[in-house]
Each structure stands twice: as C-alpha cells, then as structure tokens.
Design a protein around this motif. Structure first.
Motif, PDB file in Angstrom:
ATOM      1  N   ALA A  16       0.152  -8.732   6.587  1.00  0.00           N
ATOM      2  CA  ALA A  16      -0.369  -7.922   7.694  1.00  0.00           C
ATOM      3  C   ALA A  16      -0.064  -6.329   7.474  1.00  0.00           C
ATOM      4  CB  ALA A  16       0.305  -8.641   9.000  1.00  0.00           C
ATOM      5  N   MET A  17       1.213  -6.345   6.939  1.00  0.00           N
ATOM      6  CA  MET A  17       1.336  -4.739   6.790  1.00  0.00           C
ATOM      7  C   MET A  17       0.311  -4.192   5.660  1.00  0.00           C
ATOM      8  SD  MET A  17       5.555  -4.487   7.098  1.00  0.00           S
ATOM      9  CE  MET A  17       5.395  -2.908   6.611  1.00  0.00           C
ATOM     10  N   ALA A  18       0.430  -4.996   4.695  1.00  0.00           N
ATOM     11  CA  ALA A  18      -0.529  -4.549   3.551  1.00  0.00           C
ATOM     12  C   ALA A  18      -1.997  -4.129   3.871  1.00  0.00           C
ATOM     13  CB  ALA A  18      -0.696  -5.584   2.500  1.00  0.00           C
ATOM     14  N   ASP A  19      -2.365  -4.826   5.009  1.00  0.00           N
ATOM     15  CA  ASP A  19      -3.963  -4.767   5.378  1.00  0.00           C
ATOM     16  C   ASP A  19      -3.732  -3.740   6.446  1.00  0.00           C
ATOM     17  OD1 ASP A  19      -4.490  -6.660   3.652  1.00  0.00           O
ATOM     18  OD2 ASP A  19      -4.461  -8.369   5.365  1.00  0.00           O
ATOM     19  N   ILE A  20      -2.917  -3.670   7.322  1.00  0.00           N
ATOM     20  CA  ILE A  20      -3.374  -2.816   8.576  1.00  0.00           C
ATOM     21  C   ILE A  20      -3.080  -1.262   8.259  1.00  0.00           C
ATOM     22  CG2 ILE A  20      -3.007  -4.516   9.977  1.00  0.00           C
ATOM     23  CD1 ILE A  20      -0.341  -3.397  10.792  1.00  0.00           C
ATOM     24  N   ILE A  21      -2.170  -1.146   7.346  1.00  0.00           N
ATOM     25  CA  ILE A  21      -1.572   0.372   7.109  1.00  0.00           C
ATOM     26  C   ILE A  21      -2.808   1.086   6.349  1.00  0.00           C
ATOM     27  CG2 ILE A  21      -0.096   1.999   6.054  1.00  0.00           C
ATOM     28  CD1 ILE A  21       1.959  -0.335   6.437  1.00  0.00           C
ATOM     29  N   PRO A  22      -3.300   2.154   7.028  1.00  0.00           N
ATOM     30  CA  PRO A  22      -4.199   3.070   6.077  1.00  0.00           C
ATOM     31  C   PRO A  22      -3.707   3.992   5.048  1.00  0.00           C
ATOM     32  CG  PRO A  22      -3.487   4.205   8.352  1.00  0.00           C
ATOM     33  CD  PRO A  22      -2.910   2.827   8.261  1.00  0.00           C
ATOM     34  N   VAL A  26      -2.833   8.238   4.612  1.00  0.00           N
ATOM     35  CA  VAL A  26      -1.393   8.837   4.628  1.00  0.00           C
ATOM     36  C   VAL A  26      -0.949   9.068   3.344  1.00  0.00           C
ATOM     37  CG1 VAL A  26      -0.451   7.443   6.606  1.00  0.00           C
ATOM     38  CG2 VAL A  26      -0.072   6.486   4.266  1.00  0.00           C
ATOM     39  N   GLY A  27      -1.935   9.136   2.304  1.00  0.00           N
ATOM     40  CA  GLY A  27      -1.687   9.708   0.959  1.00  0.00           C
ATOM     41  C   GLY A  27      -0.830   8.803   0.238  1.00  0.00           C
ATOM     42  N   MET A  28      -0.844   7.634   0.243  1.00  0.00           N
ATOM     43  CA  MET A  28      -0.121   6.690  -0.376  1.00  0.00           C
ATOM     44  C   MET A  28      -0.990   5.467  -0.880  1.00  0.00           C
ATOM     45  SD  MET A  28       3.337   6.380   2.059  1.00  0.00           S
ATOM     46  CE  MET A  28       4.060   8.045   2.553  1.00  0.00           C
ATOM     47  N   GLU A  29      -0.288   4.594  -1.930  1.00  0.00           N
ATOM     48  CA  GLU A  29      -0.937   3.404  -2.560  1.00  0.00           C
ATOM     49  C   GLU A  29       0.098   2.383  -2.522  1.00  0.00           C
ATOM     50  OE1 GLU A  29      -2.626   2.235  -7.034  1.00  0.00           O
ATOM     51  OE2 GLU A  29      -1.692   4.373  -6.657  1.00  0.00           O
ATOM     52  N   VAL A 109       1.616  -0.369  13.859  1.00  0.00           N
ATOM     53  CA  VAL A 109       0.960   0.158  12.941  1.00  0.00           C
ATOM     54  C   VAL A 109       1.189   1.979  13.262  1.00  0.00           C
ATOM     55  CG1 VAL A 109      -1.316   0.258  14.000  1.00  0.00           C
ATOM     56  CG2 VAL A 109      -1.023   0.574  11.621  1.00  0.00           C
ATOM     57  N   ASN A 110       1.078   2.149  14.519  1.00  0.00           N
ATOM     58  CA  ASN A 110       1.336   3.582  14.463  1.00  0.00           C
ATOM     59  C   ASN A 110       2.931   4.207  14.308  1.00  0.00           C
ATOM     60  OD1 ASN A 110      -0.995   4.003  15.737  1.00  0.00           O
ATOM     61  ND2 ASN A 110      -0.402   3.235  17.673  1.00  0.00           N
ATOM     62  N   LYS A 111       3.748   3.226  14.508  1.00  0.00           N
ATOM     63  CA  LYS A 111       5.194   3.380  14.285  1.00  0.00           C
ATOM     64  C   LYS A 111       5.467   3.735  12.743  1.00  0.00           C
ATOM     65  CE  LYS A 111       9.563   4.176  15.008  1.00  0.00           C
ATOM     66  NZ  LYS A 111      10.129   5.385  15.351  1.00  0.00           N
ATOM     67  N   ILE A 112       4.820   2.317  12.149  1.00  0.00           N
ATOM     68  CA  ILE A 112       4.948   2.517  10.606  1.00  0.00           C
ATOM     69  C   ILE A 112       4.195   3.835  10.199  1.00  0.00           C
ATOM     70  CG2 ILE A 112       4.173   1.352   8.496  1.00  0.00           C
ATOM     71  CD1 ILE A 112       4.010  -1.148  10.074  1.00  0.00           C
ATOM     72  N   VAL A 113       2.998   4.208  10.503  1.00  0.00           N
ATOM     73  CA  VAL A 113       2.334   5.509   9.930  1.00  0.00           C
ATOM     74  C   VAL A 113       3.367   6.630  10.096  1.00  0.00           C
ATOM     75  CG1 VAL A 113       0.373   6.915  10.244  1.00  0.00           C
ATOM     76  CG2 VAL A 113       0.191   4.421  10.106  1.00  0.00           C
ATOM     77  N   GLU A 114       3.848   6.620  11.387  1.00  0.00           N
ATOM     78  CA  GLU A 114       4.708   7.955  11.990  1.00  0.00           C
ATOM     79  C   GLU A 114       6.096   7.837  10.748  1.00  0.00           C
ATOM     80  OE1 GLU A 114       7.768   9.356  15.367  1.00  0.00           O
ATOM     81  OE2 GLU A 114       6.358   7.807  15.683  1.00  0.00           O
ATOM     82  N   VAL A 115       6.712   6.680  10.579  1.00  0.00           N
ATOM     83  CA  VAL A 115       7.662   6.673   9.687  1.00  0.00           C
ATOM     84  C   VAL A 115       7.430   7.409   8.311  1.00  0.00           C
ATOM     85  CG1 VAL A 115       9.516   5.162   8.628  1.00  0.00           C
ATOM     86  CG2 VAL A 115       9.272   5.157  10.882  1.00  0.00           C
ATOM     87  N   LEU A 116       6.208   6.695   7.789  1.00  0.00           N
ATOM     88  CA  LEU A 116       5.789   7.139   6.365  1.00  0.00           C
ATOM     89  C   LEU A 116       5.487   8.405   6.113  1.00  0.00           C
ATOM     90  CD1 LEU A 116       3.624   3.908   5.430  1.00  0.00           C
ATOM     91  CD2 LEU A 116       5.842   4.295   4.818  1.00  0.00           C
ATOM     92  N   LEU A 117       4.845   8.775   7.139  1.00  0.00           N
ATOM     93  CA  LEU A 117       4.526  10.377   7.107  1.00  0.00           C
ATOM     94  C   LEU A 117       5.831  11.391   7.225  1.00  0.00           C
ATOM     95  CD1 LEU A 117       1.630  10.584   9.636  1.00  0.00           C
ATOM     96  CD2 LEU A 117       1.506  10.988   7.296  1.00  0.00           C
TER      97      LEU A 117
END
Length: 506
Positions: A16-22, A26-29, A109-117
């Motif tokens: 799920a994380m692999a699919d939902i995270i943009p 966020v400049g990641m692969e 997903v929003n929390k994940i993106v925030e952390v990754l940024l």
C-alpha cells in the motif's frame, strides 16, 4: 532524486505504501522492498539507498537491529521508523540510536509525505553543508603554502599568533618531530618566486618532502623548518643544494643552521642563524655555517645576550639590568669594546631592525651600554617621564650599574663620590621613585646578577662572582648574603642549575 527502500513484514501495508506515496512529487524513487531486517540489510548493501523506511517490530531481525547494523556500514543513511501503538520500548531504543523521524501505523499518506519532505530537507541541508566544507577545504588546500609561510614568518619574527592561526598551527604540526632546526639559505639578492620555487624544489628532492615542514622568505634569505634528526647530514646535503642551484642560477649561496630546539623557540633559533651570518670571524668563503665551527671558542655572543629577556623587559629598570648582565658576560670572556659594539648592533638589528652604526664610535663601555639601552627603550616605549626627576632617576640607575663592581658602593658613596648629592635627599628620592630603599635595591640586583652568571657559567669561581658583583674577594660575605636572600646555599644553587642543564640535554 533520492533513493528509498521499504522494510516491513506486513505485505499489505508494504504494498500500500509503495502505491499511495507520490514518490516523484516528493523527489524520491522507491528502489526496492524487503519483508524483514536480514533481507533489508542485504538489499541495502545492493541498492545503497539514501532513505530506509522500516517497521520497528519484525521477525528474524527487527528494525532496531537493522538500524544498528546499517549504521555500522553506512552511517549516512537516513532511517524513518514505522511504529504502532504499544511499541514504546522499541521506539525508545530507536531514539537512543538518534532516529528523529517516525510514522505511526496505520499510515496516513499526508503524514508520510510530510515526514519524507522533512527528511529530504535534512538531506539537502547536509549536502549543502558538505559542499561548503569541501569548498572550504579546497580553498584551504590551495592557500596552505601561503598560510604556512605566514604563520612560520610570524613565529621566527616573534609576532603574536591569532587564535585561528594557533589552531591551524596545531593541525600542521601533528606529525612534527619533538626537536627542530632552522636552516637559512642566503643569496646575493632577493629571491623572486621562480628562484624560490627552484631552491625549495631542490631542497625537498634531496631531503624528502616530508622533512621540509615549513618555509618563509625574508628578503635575501629563505628559512626552512626541518626535523633536528637531519642535522648530521645537513652539511653535505646543503653543499649539494648549492651546487644544483648554481647550475640553475649561476650564483653562490650561503647557508646557516641553528642549534636544536622546540617549535615554540623558533625566534631564538632564528636569532642563532642571524648571529652565524653576522659573526665577524666567519670568512665569506665559508658556504655552510653551524655552531660546531665555534666549539673551541670561548666567545658565543648568543649565549651572552638573552634577546627574549631584553624584549620582554617590562620597565626600564629591567631593561638596564638585562643589557648590563650581557655586558658582564662579555667582559668575563675578555670581549673587546669593538666586538661588543658588533654584538649589540646585531641585537638591535634582530629585535628592531635598527641599523645602529654609531655604536662603533663609543669609546667606553658605559657609553656603549647607554646608547643601546636608550635605543631599546625608545622602540619598546620604556622611557622615564621626560622630566627633571625622570632624567635624574635614570642617571642614578646608570651610575649604580657602572659602579656595581665597587665593594665600597652604598648610598653614602653614591651621594658623595658619584652623584655629588646630599645623602638623605638621595635616599628619599630613590625610595620615592623606585618604591624600594637603595640598600635593598643594590642587594637585590647583585643577587640576581649572581644567579644569571651562574646560569651562564655554572662552574664560575666564587671569587669571580664576587669581583663582578662588588663583594669581598674571599666570597664569604657573598655566600652569606646569597643564602639569606634566596634560601639556598650557593653550592646547592649551582648544583640545581647543573641538574637542570643535564635534564634538558637528555
């Protein structure tokens, strides 16, 4: 684009994380995924990601162990920890490993993106810092020869180093030998950049680049800092240097090497070199100068003149004492007035750049010393108030020293036979200006002179000490006064000096 890996034993959440995270936004692969710590460690070694998102509680190898082992191999990889409610023990261990980024399950997903940024921002800051450090390091490396030269120049000219220069010096000198020597190479005219490069290149090739610690150019000479271990072969090496340089430039060089010393003694070592060049008895044809050439001579003017103490004199009383003390040493070695003039002229050139030609015109030792003292006092700003009382006090001090060898010297003798003043007035005037009674002052400087002469020549006879300091020639009264004012028997003090000399030599 930063590379990311996912490590989670729950297939559904991992996928799920692999699919939902943009990831691209966020400049990641996402480069790979693993289901436990062991598999994760293997894939980390293969992919070398920038960021690892790992579950904290997994079978076989949990997230804590994965973080530990990864940091041992790749300390710069960032970790983001996935933790659920009730996993506080694991989370606290992650904190001990200085993990700062957490995502609470179930994942939003929003929390994940925030952390990754936030992680991305830290990575960018770290890269910018590393880039700045590399640029700074590169600039330091480019400027290193100039920095070393500037610091070394300040050391041999006894100029105070700034805090930053002291820090730099400590990094330069980590691998230096405990004892060093200074080598100076003089040419017929000032070296240009190309000549200096050629000479230094010849020296480093013959001696080894790691043996030439620092160098600095001073008009017609270049001074090199070398390990003292090079001393035995330095003469033959420098004759080769002279020969090779002559092929390049067709000029004759002269070199001089100091005695051994510590790095902090660079100024003293440089003074030794200048003395060798300045030494009147050395013939111009001599190419390589060293102190071993004078082992059979009693005269060693450097040992007679303490440049450091002269320069560090805090007032004119101390300055007069230091100059007079050096004069007594030279008189004990039967140095002529002309040679004294040469020595003091050298002192003034070394300390102040003063080319004192008039010293040769002095017809008496007292006249010579006064001129030297006045010149030093001017440069060091150690001048009595230019008043009638100030000038009189300076004259009194001069007369005390010029008569110090006289056993009859006391307040009455000074007043009646030297200064032609009222004895009571002289006593009050002296105490007022010196904050010390005349008798106490006279004893103090005589004892200090005895100590200095013993330090210069530990085997000096008591009768010679008495002659130089105005005590009866049998030495009995001298030893009594010495014990009273120092707390040590003269023989004990002499033994202490000899022991100190032996310890320094070891």
């Amino acid at each position: 684009m930063y590379k990311v890996m996912l490590v989670d034993d729950e297939d559904i959440e991992r996928e799920a994380m692999a699919d939902i995270i943009p990831w691209e936004k966020v400049g990641m692969e996402l480069v790979d995924m693993a289901w436990n710590g062991i598999e994760g460690l293997e894939k980390i070694q293969t992919n070398l990601p920038d960021i690892v998102i790992t579950d904290i509680k997994m079978p076989v190898m949990d997230g804590i162990e994965l973080i530990k082992r990864t940091h041992e191999l790749y300390p710069k990889i960032f970790f983001v920890v996935l933790s659920g409610y009730g996993e506080f023990e694991y989370t606290s261990k992650a904190m001990e490993l200085e993990i700062r980024h957490y995502i609470l399950k179930p994942c939003d997903v929003n929390k994940i993106v925030e952390v990754l940024l936030n992680v991305k921002k830290e990575l960018l800051n770290r890269e910018e810092k590393l880039k700045s450090e590399r640029q700074y390091q590169n600039s330091i490396e480019r400027m290193l020869p100039q920095i070393k030269e500037r610091i070394f120049y300040q050391m041999i000219r006894k100029k105070e180093l700034s805090v930053s220069d002291k820090i730099l010096l400590s990094t330069f000198t980590e691998n230096f030998s405990d004892e060093v020597i200074l080598l100076s190479v003089r040419g017929p005219k000032e070296y240009d950049q190309l000549d200096r490069f050629a000479l230094t290149n010849i020296i480093t090739e013959l001696m080894g680049e790691d043996q030439v610690y620092m160098n600095a150019g001073l008009k017609k000479e270049i001074v090199y800092l070398l390990p003292a271990a090079l001393s035995p072969q330095l003469c033959s090496l420098m004759l080769k240097v002279h020969s090779e340089y002559n092929k390049y430039k067709k000029v004759r060089l002269r070199s001089a090497v100091s005695k051994r010393g510590r790095l902090k003694e660079c100024f003293r070592l440089y003074c030794q070199i200048q003395e060798l060049f300045d030494f009147g008895g050395v013939e111009e044809k001599q190419e390589f100068l060293h102190f071993g050439m004078y082992h059979d001579k009693a005269e060693d003017s450097f040992l007679m003149v303490d440049y450091t103490k002269i320069r560090n004199a805090k007032n004119i009383q101390e300055l007069i004492f230091e100059i007079y003390c050096s004069c007594v040493k030279m008189q004990m070695q039967k140095i002529t007035l002309d040679r004294m003039s040469e020595v003091y002229g050298f002192v003034l050139r070394i300390l102040f750049g003063e080319d004192e030609k008039d010293l040769k015109k002095c017809e008496q030792v007292s006249e010579l010393l006064e001129q030297v003292i006045e010149t030093c006092a001017f440069h060091m700003n150690l001048i009595f108030p230019n008043t009638k009382d100030g000038n009189r006090m300076k004259k009194i001090l001069y007369m005390v020293y010029w008569n110090i060898k006289n056993p009859d010297l006391n307040l009455q003798y000074m007043a009646q036979n030297v200064l032609f003043m009222n004895e009571d007035y002289l006593g009050r005037f002296f105490a007022k200006n010196m904050n010390e009674r005349f008798s106490a002052f006279l004893v103090r400087i005589r004892i200090l002179l005895i100590q200095r002469l013993l330090l210069y020549q530990p085997d000096i006879k008591v009768s010679d000490l008495a002659e130089q300091t105005g005590y009866p020639s049998d030495g009995q009264y001298l030893t009594k006064v010495f014990k009273k004012h120092t707390g040590m028997v003269l023989s004990e003090y002499r033994r202490m000096i000899k022991n100190n000399i032996e310890e320094r030599a070891e």
